[in-house]
Design an enzyme around this catalytic site. Sequence first.
Site, PDB file in Angstrom:
ATOM      1  N   HIS A 134      32.185  39.879  35.143  1.00 49.84           N
ATOM      2  CA  HIS A 134      32.910  38.681  35.440  1.00 49.84           C
ATOM      3  C   HIS A 134      33.491  38.597  36.706  1.00 49.84           C
ATOM      4  O   HIS A 134      34.044  37.577  37.480  1.00 49.84           O
ATOM      5  CB  HIS A 134      34.345  38.724  34.299  1.00 49.84           C
ATOM      6  CG  HIS A 134      35.422  37.864  34.482  1.00 49.84           C
ATOM      7  ND1 HIS A 134      35.142  36.578  34.057  1.00 49.84           N
ATOM      8  CD2 HIS A 134      36.658  37.902  35.300  1.00 49.84           C
ATOM      9  CE1 HIS A 134      36.280  35.875  34.462  1.00 49.84           C
ATOM     10  NE2 HIS A 134      36.901  36.526  35.139  1.00 49.84           N
ATOM     11  N   CYS A 135      33.342  39.637  37.537  1.00 51.83           N
ATOM     12  CA  CYS A 135      33.733  39.580  38.990  1.00 51.83           C
ATOM     13  C   CYS A 135      33.115  39.060  39.950  1.00 51.83           C
ATOM     14  O   CYS A 135      33.277  38.070  40.418  1.00 51.83           O
ATOM     15  CB  CYS A 135      34.312  41.238  39.160  1.00 51.83           C
ATOM     16  SG  CYS A 135      35.486  41.705  38.382  1.00 51.83           S
TER      17      CYS A 135
END
Length: 446
Positions: free
Chosen positions: A276-277
């Site tokens: 997600h990052c």
Amino acid sequence: MTPPADIDVLLARIVARRFSIAVIGLGYVGLPLALTAVQAGFEVCGFDTSAARVDGIAAGSSFTTHVSEATIRAALATGRFAATTDLGRLGNYDAVIIAVPTPLTRSRDPDLGHVEAAARAVAACLRPGQLVVLESTTWPGTTTEVVAPILDRTGLRRGQDYFLAYSPEREDPGNKDFRTAAIPKVVGGDGPEAARLAEALYGALVTEVVPVSSTTTAEAVKLTENIFRSVNIALVNELKLIYDKMGIDVWEVIEAAGTKPFGYMPFYPGPGLGGHCIPIDPFYLTWKAREFDFTTRFIELAGQINTAMPQHVIDRLAESLDRAQGIGLSKAEILVLGVAYKKNVDDLRESPSLRLIELLEERSSHVTYHDPHVPVIPDHADHRGLAGRRSIALTPDTIARHHAVLIATDHDAVDYHAIVRHARLVIDTRNICHKVGAMASHVVKA
């Protein structure tokens, strides 16, 4: 007018573990944080919009291998941990920590819908003396420009009646060396009183707190960490492309360069970025930079390079199939090894493996996959065509019947010697065959 909240009283309650905590979002960030707070002696309630997830956690089950069921059950056994979908109970807790997703829209703009919804839920129950902390990764200014106005509309005075802070999450799913409590926590408060409260609370949860001057600085810290990784991964991905053309093994180059004891930090190429990052967070700063009439050229170039890597892998696979077996992708059966975005986890968020499967099927390949951590691909808005696919068993026969095995994720629980022994062609995007001593003439690094 009511008197301001007594900070010293609130600080004393934190020390005495009489300061209850609500965590909104029981995902890869919120659940480990909630359990860490329980282990530190606090009463904690986790809130999530998914009834299935809440019911599972309440029954002692985990949705991810990153958090063990034993840890959840131990927390439940203390009597100080609960999970619910009832956001109307947020007013019962002294601290409310928001750990919800911050995705991108299809046009790659920030989508703060989850953050805004959580802030509105908090505002509906906000009371004097509460500390509200945002942990979701976002652009610098979100806490004061988006969350604060929603809470201020309650009429409560920020910095006097209630307190607002930002502390970026630093979870690393699958990393057994750094659990939540062992990772230093950056904390920025909206004013000195909020900073004191937030630093005290996180100081009771983790081994080290790193205070910064503002919520905006804290937000920038998180983006900087992930942009640093994105740019450097893009650099080695580009080096891989040019070194391939020059007949140089980029992995050997990185390994040798890594022996330098100063001035160098190794990063490694791959089939694309996942999680997600790193694939998402840099674009939050790119978007915000437009407000200042500034173009983030490094960030955008890194994104372009990393996004293009799955196509490079497919091109390398097609070239290798044609050379070794004289067939095209349209007639090939391909086994993709690993669909999680990184090794030894069950997390598929932004996984390049899913894009690889899509690209192969666009070329009419017949694709199956094996992943010891992902028995079934769940439904996902961006990859709905893959939902319900099941991992096949990894046997000598299943390996041999495929024209090629594409190693996309290098899980430890895979016998790579068996892969190389039975496969007709291996496309290795992680250099794992070399690492385990299973290199052979039909293994192609990509």
